[in-house]
Design a protein around this motif. Structure first.
Motif, PDB file in Angstrom:
ATOM      1  N   GLN A 595      13.256  33.405  87.858  1.00  0.00           N
ATOM      2  CA  GLN A 595      13.885  32.989  86.609  1.00  0.00           C
ATOM      3  C   GLN A 595      14.947  34.013  86.166  1.00  0.00           C
ATOM      4  O   GLN A 595      16.035  33.647  85.725  1.00  0.00           O
ATOM      5  CB  GLN A 595      12.812  32.839  85.526  1.00  0.00           C
ATOM      6  CG  GLN A 595      13.233  32.009  84.335  1.00  0.00           C
ATOM      7  CD  GLN A 595      13.249  30.517  84.641  1.00  0.00           C
ATOM      8  OE1 GLN A 595      13.073  30.115  85.786  1.00  0.00           O
ATOM      9  NE2 GLN A 595      13.456  29.702  83.622  1.00  0.00           N
ATOM     10  N   ILE A 596      14.638  35.290  86.305  1.00  0.00           N
ATOM     11  CA  ILE A 596      15.591  36.349  85.935  1.00  0.00           C
ATOM     12  C   ILE A 596      16.845  36.267  86.803  1.00  0.00           C
ATOM     13  O   ILE A 596      17.978  36.352  86.304  1.00  0.00           O
ATOM     14  CB  ILE A 596      14.928  37.742  86.079  1.00  0.00           C
ATOM     15  CG1 ILE A 596      13.865  37.927  85.000  1.00  0.00           C
ATOM     16  CG2 ILE A 596      15.985  38.845  85.981  1.00  0.00           C
ATOM     17  CD1 ILE A 596      13.049  39.204  85.172  1.00  0.00           C
ATOM     18  N   TYR A 597      16.645  36.077  88.109  1.00  0.00           N
ATOM     19  CA  TYR A 597      17.796  36.005  89.025  1.00  0.00           C
ATOM     20  C   TYR A 597      18.681  34.803  88.705  1.00  0.00           C
ATOM     21  O   TYR A 597      19.911  34.903  88.665  1.00  0.00           O
ATOM     22  CB  TYR A 597      17.320  35.934  90.479  1.00  0.00           C
ATOM     23  CG  TYR A 597      18.459  35.702  91.438  1.00  0.00           C
ATOM     24  CD1 TYR A 597      19.298  36.741  91.820  1.00  0.00           C
ATOM     25  CD2 TYR A 597      18.728  34.417  91.941  1.00  0.00           C
ATOM     26  CE1 TYR A 597      20.361  36.531  92.687  1.00  0.00           C
ATOM     27  CE2 TYR A 597      19.782  34.203  92.804  1.00  0.00           C
ATOM     28  CZ  TYR A 597      20.607  35.250  93.165  1.00  0.00           C
ATOM     29  OH  TYR A 597      21.668  35.032  94.000  1.00  0.00           O
ATOM     30  N   THR A 598      18.028  33.637  88.448  1.00  0.00           N
ATOM     31  CA  THR A 598      18.800  32.421  88.175  1.00  0.00           C
ATOM     32  C   THR A 598      19.581  32.549  86.868  1.00  0.00           C
ATOM     33  O   THR A 598      20.725  32.090  86.764  1.00  0.00           O
ATOM     34  CB  THR A 598      17.893  31.177  88.130  1.00  0.00           C
ATOM     35  OG1 THR A 598      17.109  31.120  89.321  1.00  0.00           O
ATOM     36  CG2 THR A 598      18.722  29.914  88.028  1.00  0.00           C
ATOM     37  N   LEU A 599      18.961  33.181  85.862  1.00  0.00           N
ATOM     38  CA  LEU A 599      19.670  33.406  84.602  1.00  0.00           C
ATOM     39  C   LEU A 599      20.878  34.335  84.809  1.00  0.00           C
ATOM     40  O   LEU A 599      21.937  34.136  84.220  1.00  0.00           O
ATOM     41  CB  LEU A 599      18.718  33.993  83.557  1.00  0.00           C
ATOM     42  CG  LEU A 599      17.669  33.025  82.991  1.00  0.00           C
ATOM     43  CD1 LEU A 599      16.636  33.774  82.152  1.00  0.00           C
ATOM     44  CD2 LEU A 599      18.349  31.944  82.149  1.00  0.00           C
ATOM     45  N   ALA A 600      20.716  35.341  85.642  1.00  0.00           N
ATOM     46  CA  ALA A 600      21.832  36.244  85.956  1.00  0.00           C
ATOM     47  C   ALA A 600      22.934  35.481  86.696  1.00  0.00           C
ATOM     48  O   ALA A 600      24.128  35.690  86.458  1.00  0.00           O
ATOM     49  CB  ALA A 600      21.333  37.418  86.797  1.00  0.00           C
ATOM     50  N   LEU A 601      22.502  34.581  87.594  1.00  0.00           N
ATOM     51  CA  LEU A 601      23.468  33.769  88.336  1.00  0.00           C
ATOM     52  C   LEU A 601      24.207  32.822  87.394  1.00  0.00           C
ATOM     53  O   LEU A 601      25.434  32.646  87.491  1.00  0.00           O
ATOM     54  CB  LEU A 601      22.734  32.977  89.418  1.00  0.00           C
ATOM     55  CG  LEU A 601      23.587  32.176  90.406  1.00  0.00           C
ATOM     56  CD1 LEU A 601      24.471  33.101  91.224  1.00  0.00           C
ATOM     57  CD2 LEU A 601      22.690  31.345  91.320  1.00  0.00           C
ATOM     58  N   LEU A 602      23.456  32.228  86.463  1.00  0.00           N
ATOM     59  CA  LEU A 602      24.040  31.293  85.498  1.00  0.00           C
ATOM     60  C   LEU A 602      25.062  31.995  84.596  1.00  0.00           C
ATOM     61  O   LEU A 602      26.066  31.402  84.201  1.00  0.00           O
ATOM     62  CB  LEU A 602      22.926  30.669  84.653  1.00  0.00           C
ATOM     63  CG  LEU A 602      23.350  29.623  83.617  1.00  0.00           C
ATOM     64  CD1 LEU A 602      24.017  28.436  84.304  1.00  0.00           C
ATOM     65  CD2 LEU A 602      22.142  29.161  82.811  1.00  0.00           C
TER      66      LEU A 602
END
Length: 626
Positions: A595-602
């Motif tokens: 979730q942290i990685y995807t939020l950073a990607l977003l």
């Protein structure tokens, strides 16, 4: 050798008239409609010559109501151009009409104005080469010339067929001095007997000729009545165009009115430049900066080239530099030949000087507005930005002239020059300019920089990437860095973060990228667990590939490795909890890390379809477990 000399014969090339006329009819001009420009130009010259003779005392004229009348007679299938100018005697008809390429205009200039090229350009006479009259045969099977010299009481009639056979009648009758050119239009050229078509051609080629031009139709219905007074006829042209006036005598309202009339653009231009170059350049004009709808709107410009107020062509690239073609305006260059060719323009020193002069004047105007009207200049900058940047890419001299007037919009809606930005930045990030390419998508990064008082400029056009390369080349120590490409030193807290190998492995696994670089930093903003950075070099290469693809270049399909790194904030309470979960080795750590990685990607870019579907599914699962 002596035998060869005895047998040598010299002579001149002979061309039969029946052979040259078919060539004239087919190849004299690329567009048939230009014939009307040529015939009306000749009529204008006839008036100009008589005016000149009158001013020199060579002629005594009582009636100085000079005009040209173009008459359409659909029933008779004739198109007639009449003037009340100098006219011709029988001898002059034989000399100037019966002989191809013997121009009376050129002889007149040499006799009354001298052979100096500057005088010739200033006299206002249009024709020089004597071929223009024969363009009438491009649309006519027979042409009549009825002419009466200002020195004669009788007229001369010259009638010529498309085969080049002519007859001359002397002691002909014509009311007053001047010339009528009667063109008997061919069956397959009937469009030139339509009044609307002739009006359209006059509007295009003759809108600003220096003699009043009137259009009438012999077959027009007379809807006037005894109790309805007929309106006074009005000329179809403006004999005193705005560019011929001194700039000090023109008002802003006149400039705007001229712009709307000539270019039929309902939008107001940003501003204008009135050109008035004296010897040795000797040209005039007005250039307008139109409002651009978007960054690719620059192809809609229109700079009209005139020769002594006679229209020649639109957007001649050899006269107007390519990056200025988005402008709208008029240029009147009396030292260019009326029937100008591109090869002539490409090799003309005069044209090169005109082009350089225009670039200088445009740059001077921009700098003047910046220095004297900066507030208004900044309001116009978004409309000017693409044009200025493109000009800087195309012409280094232009860049050198305008670089002090280039401003950059910031995320807090202010404008700064490069020097102003660097002066503010010298304590926190010397010689580094931080920018955003998307204010919305990169809002998280912007907030981090704003919290530390770091100014961020907005460079959100595709051309910006190429432009900042030019700026960096001009300023060796200065580097432009996008806010998601590097962690600025001012964003970091004191101390050194310790790496966590387990977290590194988990983030690589959940990202699906075993080559992902994972680093740990102590960031001042503890609310942000991680940010994703893509190196400036990689992003610029991607932008370049996009431009290649847009242009249809195969290089745009080339693939390059993406230099991406995940910066984990060791100061974040969420990361500390994640580290504890990782020690236990449970699946929960992976879900949090994903979730942290995807939020950073977003926060770095828009998710693709698969990424978005997975992110939504994981988010729903997490909500279920709250």
């Amino acid at each position: 050798m002596s035998e060869e000399i005895k047998n040598t014969e010299k002579g001149g090339i002979s061309v039969e008239i029946e052979h040259i006329f078919p060539i004239i009819k087919k190849w004299l001009y690329s567009e048939k409609e230009i014939f009307l420009r040529e015939i009306v130009s000749n009529a204008c010259d006839a008036v100009t010559k008589l005016k000149r003779l009158t001013s020199l005392g060579e002629a005594q004229i009582d009636d100085e109501n000079y005009k040209i009348t173009v008459t359409v007679d659909k029933e008779a299938r004739t198109l007639t151009v009449s003037d009340n100018g100098i006219g011709m005697t029988e001898d002059e008809v034989r000399r100037y009409i019966c002989q191809i390429a013997l121009s009376g205009a050129l002889e007149f200039i040499e006799k009354y104005e001298g052979k100096d090229s500057k005088d010739a350009a200033d006299n206002g006479i249009i024709g020089h080469f004597g071929l223009g009259f024969y363009s009438a045969f491009m649309v006519s099977d027979t042409v009549d010339v009825i002419t009466r010299s200002y020195t004669s009481d009788t007229a001369v009639k010259w009638v010529c067929s498309e085969a080049g056979e002519y007859e001359i009648t002397t002691d002909y009758t014509r009311d007053g001095r001047g010339t009528d050119v009667v063109m008997h239009i061919m069956e397959n050229e009937s469009e030139f007997l339509e009044e609307y078509r002739i009006r359209e051609m006059l509007d295009k080629y003759c809108s600003f000729m220096p003699v009043e031009i009137y259009l009438k139709s012999e077959n027009a219905k007379d809807d006037s009545s005894d109790d309805k007074k007929e309106d006074e006829p009005k000329p179809v042209n403006d004999t005193h165009p705005l560019w011929q006036k001194n700039p000090s005598d023109c008002t802003d309202e006149e400039y705007d009115e001229f712009y709307h009339k000539v270019f039929r653009d309902y939008r107001e231009p940003l501003f204008h430049i009135h050109l008035n170059a004296d010897y040795p350049l000797n040209f005039r004009g007005i250039l307008y900066f139109p409002r651009l709808s978007h960054e690719y709107d620059n192809l809609e410009g229109q700079v009209k080239l005139y020769y002594n107020q006679v229209f020649v062509a639109d957007n001649i690239k050899e006269v107007i530099p390519e990056f200025l073609l988005m402008l709208k305006g008029v240029l009147d260059c009396p030292e260019l030949p009326l029937n100008v060719s591109r090869s002539y323009l490409q090799n003309s020193g005069y044209v090169a000087k005109i082009s350089a002069h225009i670039v200088k004047k445009v740059a001077d105007k921009l700098c003047s507005m910046f220095n004297l009207e900066r507030e208004n200049y900044e309001k116009l900058w978004e409309d000017l930005k693409t044009f200025v940047e493109y000009g800087c890419l195309r012409d280094r001299k232009f860049y050198d002239r305008v670089k002090s007037a280039i401003v950059y919009a910031t995320t807090d809606n202010k404008y700064v020059t490069l020097d102003e930005y660097l002066e503010k930045a010298k304590e926190k990030h010397e010689n580094t300019v931080y920018y955003t390419a998307d204010v919305t998508a990169q809002a998280q990064y912007i907030s981090m920089f704003a919290a530390e008082g770091i100014e961020v400029v907005v460079l959100d056009k595709m051309i910006d990437t190429q432009f900042i390369n030019v700026v960096e080349q001009d300023n060796e120590n200065v580097k432009f860095v996008r806010i998601d490409a590097d962690v600025a030193g001012a964003l970091k807290a004191d101390g050194v973060a310790e790496s966590n190998e387990k977290l590194c492995d988990i983030f690589k696994e959940v990202s699906g990228n075993s080559e992902l670089k994972v680093t740990f930093e102590l960031l001042k903003n503890e609310k942000i667990p991680a940010i994703l950075n893509i190196s400036e070099e990689t992003r610029r290469m991607e932008d370049m590939m996009k431009m290649y693809r847009r242009a249809g270049n195969a290089m745009g399909d080339m693939k390059f490795p993406t230099d991406t790194s995940l910066v984990v904030n060791a100061n974040s309470s969420l990361i500390k909890r994640l580290a504890d979960e990782a020690e236990s080795g449970g699946e929960k750590a992976k879900k949090i890390a994903k979730q942290i990685y995807t939020l950073a990607l977003l926060a770095q870019r828009q998710l693709n379809a698969d990424e978005l579907q997975a992110f939504l599914s994981d988010s729903f699962d997490m909500l279920e477990n709250i």
